[in-house]
Design a protein around this motif. Structure first.
Motif, PDB file in Angstrom:
ATOM      1  N   LEU A  34       2.816  17.718  40.154  1.00  0.00           N
ATOM      2  CA  LEU A  34       3.688  17.431  41.296  1.00  0.00           C
ATOM      3  C   LEU A  34       5.176  17.564  40.962  1.00  0.00           C
ATOM      4  N   ARG A  35       5.487  17.795  39.723  1.00  0.00           N
ATOM      5  CA  ARG A  35       6.898  17.976  39.377  1.00  0.00           C
ATOM      6  C   ARG A  35       7.376  19.295  39.956  1.00  0.00           C
ATOM      7  N   GLY A  36       8.519  19.267  40.579  1.00  0.00           N
ATOM      8  CA  GLY A  36       9.051  20.472  41.206  1.00  0.00           C
ATOM      9  C   GLY A  36       8.577  20.650  42.638  1.00  0.00           C
ATOM     10  N   THR A  37       7.720  19.749  43.124  1.00  0.00           N
ATOM     11  CA  THR A  37       7.302  19.819  44.524  1.00  0.00           C
ATOM     12  C   THR A  37       8.388  19.181  45.382  1.00  0.00           C
ATOM     13  N   ARG A  38       8.238  19.337  46.681  1.00  0.00           N
ATOM     14  CA  ARG A  38       9.256  18.824  47.588  1.00  0.00           C
ATOM     15  C   ARG A  38       8.714  17.623  48.351  1.00  0.00           C
ATOM     16  N   LEU A  39       9.478  16.543  48.348  1.00  0.00           N
ATOM     17  CA  LEU A  39       9.112  15.359  49.121  1.00  0.00           C
ATOM     18  C   LEU A  39       9.283  15.689  50.601  1.00  0.00           C
ATOM     19  N   VAL A  40       8.210  15.538  51.369  1.00  0.00           N
ATOM     20  CA  VAL A  40       8.240  15.891  52.793  1.00  0.00           C
ATOM     21  C   VAL A  40       8.276  14.642  53.673  1.00  0.00           C
ATOM     22  N   ALA A  65       2.854  23.992  45.798  1.00  0.00           N
ATOM     23  CA  ALA A  65       3.151  25.424  45.850  1.00  0.00           C
ATOM     24  C   ALA A  65       2.254  26.170  46.832  1.00  0.00           C
ATOM     25  N   LYS A  66       1.053  25.646  47.097  1.00  0.00           N
ATOM     26  CA  LYS A  66       0.120  26.285  48.027  1.00  0.00           C
ATOM     27  C   LYS A  66       0.391  25.895  49.477  1.00  0.00           C
ATOM     28  N   GLY A  67       1.350  24.992  49.703  1.00  0.00           N
ATOM     29  CA  GLY A  67       1.697  24.576  51.056  1.00  0.00           C
ATOM     30  C   GLY A  67       0.981  23.328  51.538  1.00  0.00           C
ATOM     31  N   ALA A  68       0.056  22.825  50.748  1.00  0.00           N
ATOM     32  CA  ALA A  68      -0.671  21.612  51.142  1.00  0.00           C
ATOM     33  C   ALA A  68       0.140  20.377  50.763  1.00  0.00           C
ATOM     34  N   LEU A  69      -0.112  19.311  51.497  1.00  0.00           N
ATOM     35  CA  LEU A  69       0.545  18.045  51.185  1.00  0.00           C
ATOM     36  C   LEU A  69      -0.331  17.251  50.218  1.00  0.00           C
ATOM     37  N   VAL A  70       0.316  16.588  49.278  1.00  0.00           N
ATOM     38  CA  VAL A  70      -0.385  15.723  48.324  1.00  0.00           C
ATOM     39  C   VAL A  70       0.188  14.322  48.489  1.00  0.00           C
ATOM     40  N   LEU A  71      -0.678  13.362  48.756  1.00  0.00           N
ATOM     41  CA  LEU A  71      -0.252  11.982  48.987  1.00  0.00           C
ATOM     42  C   LEU A  71      -0.063  11.234  47.668  1.00  0.00           C
ATOM     43  N   VAL A  72       0.942  10.367  47.660  1.00  0.00           N
ATOM     44  CA  VAL A  72       1.225   9.522  46.506  1.00  0.00           C
ATOM     45  C   VAL A  72       1.470   8.112  47.013  1.00  0.00           C
ATOM     46  N   GLU A  73       0.793   7.151  46.414  1.00  0.00           N
ATOM     47  CA  GLU A  73       0.945   5.742  46.776  1.00  0.00           C
ATOM     48  C   GLU A  73       1.546   5.006  45.585  1.00  0.00           C
ATOM     49  N   LEU A  74       2.587   4.233  45.826  1.00  0.00           N
ATOM     50  CA  LEU A  74       3.231   3.453  44.779  1.00  0.00           C
ATOM     51  C   LEU A  74       2.705   2.027  44.855  1.00  0.00           C
ATOM     52  N   LYS A  75       2.219   1.503  43.739  1.00  0.00           N
ATOM     53  CA  LYS A  75       1.642   0.163  43.712  1.00  0.00           C
ATOM     54  C   LYS A  75       2.228  -0.648  42.565  1.00  0.00           C
ATOM     55  N   THR A  76       2.563  -1.891  42.860  1.00  0.00           N
ATOM     56  CA  THR A  76       2.985  -2.835  41.832  1.00  0.00           C
ATOM     57  C   THR A  76       1.822  -3.780  41.601  1.00  0.00           C
ATOM     58  N   ARG A  77       1.339  -3.832  40.354  1.00  0.00           N
ATOM     59  CA  ARG A  77       0.197  -4.685  40.052  1.00  0.00           C
ATOM     60  C   ARG A  77       0.126  -4.992  38.568  1.00  0.00           C
ATOM     61  N   LYS A  78      -0.663  -5.997  38.253  1.00  0.00           N
ATOM     62  CA  LYS A  78      -0.807  -6.416  36.859  1.00  0.00           C
ATOM     63  C   LYS A  78      -1.718  -5.489  36.069  1.00  0.00           C
ATOM     64  N   ALA A  79      -2.621  -4.800  36.751  1.00  0.00           N
ATOM     65  CA  ALA A  79      -3.566  -3.909  36.072  1.00  0.00           C
ATOM     66  C   ALA A  79      -3.157  -2.451  36.275  1.00  0.00           C
ATOM     67  N   MET A 101       0.016  15.783  62.608  1.00  0.00           N
ATOM     68  CA  MET A 101       0.903  16.894  62.269  1.00  0.00           C
ATOM     69  C   MET A 101       0.181  18.236  62.161  1.00  0.00           C
ATOM     70  N   GLY A 102      -1.145  18.211  62.097  1.00  0.00           N
ATOM     71  CA  GLY A 102      -1.900  19.455  61.975  1.00  0.00           C
ATOM     72  C   GLY A 102      -1.656  20.164  60.648  1.00  0.00           C
ATOM     73  N   GLU A 103      -1.294  19.409  59.628  1.00  0.00           N
ATOM     74  CA  GLU A 103      -0.989  19.993  58.325  1.00  0.00           C
ATOM     75  C   GLU A 103      -2.177  19.859  57.384  1.00  0.00           C
ATOM     76  N   SER A 104      -2.222  20.745  56.403  1.00  0.00           N
ATOM     77  CA  SER A 104      -3.247  20.692  55.370  1.00  0.00           C
ATOM     78  C   SER A 104      -2.866  19.623  54.350  1.00  0.00           C
ATOM     79  N   VAL A 105      -3.814  18.707  54.061  1.00  0.00           N
ATOM     80  CA  VAL A 105      -3.591  17.644  53.091  1.00  0.00           C
ATOM     81  C   VAL A 105      -4.675  17.748  52.026  1.00  0.00           C
ATOM     82  N   ALA A 106      -4.262  17.713  50.766  1.00  0.00           N
ATOM     83  CA  ALA A 106      -5.193  17.847  49.642  1.00  0.00           C
ATOM     84  C   ALA A 106      -6.270  16.766  49.695  1.00  0.00           C
ATOM     85  N   ASP A 107      -7.418  17.076  49.104  1.00  0.00           N
ATOM     86  CA  ASP A 107      -8.520  16.115  49.080  1.00  0.00           C
ATOM     87  C   ASP A 107      -8.421  15.157  47.892  1.00  0.00           C
TER      88      ASP A 107
END
Length: 174
Positions: A34-40, A65-79, A101-107
């Motif tokens: 995901l480095r170099g990808t664009r935050l959408v 780079a393929k145009g699909a969206l990749v989701l990222v979740e930020l979590k604060t936790r002890k584990a 949005m009708g966009e392609s999202v990675a699985d």
């Protein structure tokens, strides 16, 4: 060892400790893919309409780079781990985002964990649920809440102990 050598060793040790413990921006903890990808999208609400309506707030979505969206979740936790609830949450985000949005999202998606003190833990790649499986889960929850189906014990007793249905379910481990 001379005084100068001791000073250099202490300085190097300080820099190494500082480098590993200093809190960083979440983007610096992204996996290499995901480095170099664009935050959408960041902190944006999406909704799917249909037989089952799903509303979810996307923490981060990056375009690869393929145009699909990749989701990222930020979590604060002890584990330093991803949980099944993270997969469900990210799967709901995927369904809502694709529907609105009708966009392609990675699985797959990523869960970035950090400790309560702000230091990084790690990055966990998770495989998302198929939309049909997520919708079945939502429908089962609605039936449970309406009293139309019986709750069933899980194989994880820790989950049952926090469940509102623990008494009607009466799991065998109790």
């Amino acid at each position: 060892m001379g005084l100068e050598t001791v000073a250099v060793v202490w300085f190097v040790a300080f820099v190494v400790v500082w480098w590993h413990l200093w809190p960083r921006r979440p983007e610096e903890a992204l996996p290499l893919k995901l480095r170099g990808t664009r935050l959408v999208y960041a902190e944006r609400l999406f909704r799917s309409l249909g037989p089952v309506s799903i509303t979810a707030k996307v923490d981060r979505a990056y375009r690869n780079a393929k145009g699909a969206l990749v989701l990222v979740e930020l979590k604060t936790r002890k584990a330093n781990r991803a949980y099944r609830s993270d997969v469900i949450e990210l799967s709901a985000q995927r369904v809502a985002l694709m529907a609105q949005m009708g966009e392609s999202v990675a699985d797959h998606a990523y869960v970035l964990t950090e400790r309560p003190d702000g230091r990084r833990w790690g990055c966990h790649r998770v495989r998302l649920m198929e939309p049909v499986d997520l919708i079945a889960l939502v429908e089962r929850r609605e039936k449970l809440l309406a009293g139309k189906v019986e709750p069933q014990p899980t194989c994880a007793p820790g989950m049952c102990q926090k469940c509102a249905f623990v008494r009607p379910c009466d799991p065998p481990w109790r």
